[in-house]
Design an enzyme around this catalytic site. Structure first.
Site, PDB file in Angstrom:
ATOM      1  N   CYS A 123      -4.535  10.041  33.008  1.00  0.00           N
ATOM      2  CA  CYS A 123      -5.590   9.060  32.706  1.00  0.00           C
ATOM      3  C   CYS A 123      -5.211   7.681  33.236  1.00  0.00           C
ATOM      4  CB  CYS A 123      -5.841   8.994  31.202  1.00  0.00           C
ATOM      5  SG  CYS A 123      -6.316  10.582  30.481  1.00  0.00           S
ATOM      6  N   ASP A 124      -3.945   7.320  33.094  1.00  0.00           N
ATOM      7  CA  ASP A 124      -3.408   6.073  33.619  1.00  0.00           C
ATOM      8  C   ASP A 124      -3.616   6.021  35.135  1.00  0.00           C
ATOM      9  OD1 ASP A 124      -0.902   3.863  33.157  1.00  0.00           O
ATOM     10  OD2 ASP A 124      -0.927   4.864  35.107  1.00  0.00           O
TER      11      ASP A 124
END
Length: 164
Positions: free
Chosen positions: A58-59
């Site tokens: 997600c980062d």
């Protein structure tokens, strides 16, 4: 719809959307704890749902879109998760996120319900991407079968750049 997390099957709740649908409305919470209504957003929008902004995939996804956002003029990008707005704000500040707006679905879970991205067993959102044109028509949809995989960045950006 069934998806997988590290190969384990999970169930999505809500109605999946498809290309050609009118984008469902939702309310989510921004980093200032204010409600954001989808109906009040304008132009071409990329909507990304992710399990948690503070995880490696997600980062990477959010940072990738943050860096590529300036290549497409007049496109707004939203990353939506169940993370609390405080955590999203802290993460954005730590990583210099300026071109992606993070929103939280923690309160009403309307994004998860209206876009069919709520994972029943985990209480999180699955990884998915949607491109919505300026008339609120969905022009791109991607629900990832395995939520630990990255979305198709090029296809999403191409759909956004071709949308009116």
């Amino acid at each position: 719809m069934t998806i997988k997390f590290d190969g384990n099957p999970l169930s999505l709740v809500g109605e999946q959307v498809k290309v050609g649908d009118v984008a469902p409305d939702f309310t989510a919470t921004n980093n200032d704890l204010k409600d954001v209504y989808f109906k009040d957003t304008k132009g071409v929008r990329i909507i990304l749902t992710v399990p948690s902004i503070d995880t490696p995939v997600c980062d990477l996804e959010t940072r990738t879109f943050n860096s590529k956002a300036t290549s497409i003029p007049n496109v707004s990008i939203y990353t939506i998760s169940m993370d609390l707005p405080f955590a999203q704000s802290r993460w954005c500040a730590a990583h210099g996120i300026k071109n992606v707006t993070t929103l939280s679905d923690y309160k009403d879970r309307l994004v998860g319900k209206n876009y069919g991205t709520y994972i029943k067993e985990l209480g999180l959102l699955t990884r998915a991407a949607f491109v919505v044109d300026s008339t609120n028509k969905i022009v791109y949809v991607e629900y990832l079968d395995e939520i630990t995989e990255q979305p198709n960045y090029n296809a999403i950006l191409k759909a956004a750049s071709e949308a009116k």
